[in-house]
Design an enzyme around this catalytic site. Structure first.
Site, short mmCIF file in Angstrom:
data_model
loop_
_atom_site.label_atom_id
_atom_site.label_comp_id
_atom_site.label_asym_id
_atom_site.label_seq_id
_atom_site.Cartn_x
_atom_site.Cartn_y
_atom_site.Cartn_z
N HIS A 1 0.83 -1.22 0.00
CA HIS A 1 0.00 0.00 0.00
C HIS A 1 0.86 1.26 0.00
O HIS A 1 0.48 2.29 0.56
CB HIS A 1 -0.98 -0.02 1.18
CG HIS A 1 -1.94 -1.16 1.08
ND1 HIS A 1 -3.25 -1.02 0.65
CD2 HIS A 1 -1.76 -2.50 1.28
CE1 HIS A 1 -3.83 -2.21 0.61
NE2 HIS A 1 -2.95 -3.12 1.00
N ASP B 1 -6.37 -1.08 -3.61
CA ASP B 1 -6.77 -1.98 -2.52
C ASP B 1 -7.60 -3.11 -3.10
O ASP B 1 -8.58 -2.86 -3.81
CB ASP B 1 -7.66 -1.24 -1.51
CG ASP B 1 -6.87 -0.37 -0.54
OD1 ASP B 1 -5.65 -0.24 -0.70
OD2 ASP B 1 -7.51 0.19 0.37
N HIS C 1 -7.85 -6.87 1.51
CA HIS C 1 -7.23 -5.93 2.46
C HIS C 1 -8.02 -5.86 3.77
O HIS C 1 -7.46 -5.76 4.85
CB HIS C 1 -7.16 -4.56 1.79
CG HIS C 1 -6.39 -3.52 2.55
ND1 HIS C 1 -5.26 -3.78 3.29
CD2 HIS C 1 -6.59 -2.18 2.67
CE1 HIS C 1 -4.81 -2.68 3.85
NE2 HIS C 1 -5.60 -1.68 3.49
N HIS D 1 -13.63 1.36 4.15
CA HIS D 1 -13.04 0.27 3.36
C HIS D 1 -14.01 -0.90 3.22
O HIS D 1 -14.21 -1.45 2.13
CB HIS D 1 -11.75 -0.23 4.04
CG HIS D 1 -10.52 0.55 3.68
ND1 HIS D 1 -10.00 1.50 4.51
CD2 HIS D 1 -9.71 0.50 2.60
CE1 HIS D 1 -8.89 2.00 3.96
NE2 HIS D 1 -8.69 1.42 2.79
ZN LIG Z 1 -4.52 0.81 0.58
#
Ligand SMILES: [Zn+2]
Length: 213
Positions: free
Chosen positions: A47, A53, A57, A162
């Site tokens: 990263h 991503d 992840h 995320h």
């Molecule tokens: Zn990342």
């Protein structure tokens, strides 16, 4: 045709997320030392700098970067300037009047000025997408989201944003430098290294601008 390189140069000067391994680039062999060729050794996190991503992840058993659908990473993209906001919330996204059907969205924020200024220290106060902003993007069926700092999520709350995006199959590109890019329509090409079984990978990302006839 004009090509805008929106990737960060990978070097030891690159800020990295607190606790992540530093970027190390060293000469394993060098012509100036009498070696037969120059060859560098690279050590960095998956990263570091401009990177993609993968769902793995944040999601156990999620897709890894080597098997991501490349079609989402290449195609029409809209660059939007969010102005002086400190976070990209659902309310901010509504106010931006983003057209329906946009598949790839790149957000230019005040973060990009840090790259232009050559900032070498990690800053916790970067502009990122909140959880409700992520939900807004999923509801709009956006396929790819790009941001101009090292995380799509606020420093204090990395997980929710995320998880919302990755669980919905939205590709996340982080660490873009959009300082020199005028907001508008482009063609994005962003290809992460095909690192087998990993949670993300550095990428070269470009925006292609085609002259109107
Ligand atoms: Zn990342």
């Amino acid at each position: 045709m004009r090509i805008h390189d929106i990737s960060l140069p990978i070097s030891a000067r690159l800020p990295v997320w607190p606790g992540d391994p530093p970027v190390v680039v060293s000469f394993h062999q060098h012509l100036e030392r009498g070696d037969g060729c120059t060859l560098s050794h690279l050590s960095l996190s998956t990263h570091a700098g401009t990177h993609v991503d993968a769902p793995a992840h944040f999601l156990a058993g999620g897709t890894t970067v080597d098997t991501l659908a490349l079609a989402a990473l290449i195609g029409p993209a809209l660059v939007v300037d969010v102005g002086p906001v400190s976070a990209i919330t659902a309310a901010v996204l509504w106010d931006l009047a983003i057209p329906l059907q946009v598949e790839r969205l790149l957000f230019r924020t005040r973060n990009s000025a840090k790259w232009a200024a050559g900032e070498e220290r990690f800053g916790e106060d970067f502009v990122a997408i909140t959880e409700d902003g992520a939900q807004w993007l999923v509801e709009r069926k956006v396929r790819l989201v790009g941001v101009d700092y090292l995380s799509v999520a606020p420093f204090a709350a990395p997980e929710p944003t995320h998880r919302v995006l990755l669980a919905a199959g939205v590709l996340v590109v982080e660490g873009l430098n959009l300082h020199d890019v005028v907001p508008g329509d482009y063609e994005l090409v962003c290809l992460p290294l095909r690192l087998e079984g990993t949670d993300g990978a550095p990428a070269r990302a470009v925006l292609i601008e085609r002259d109107c006839p």
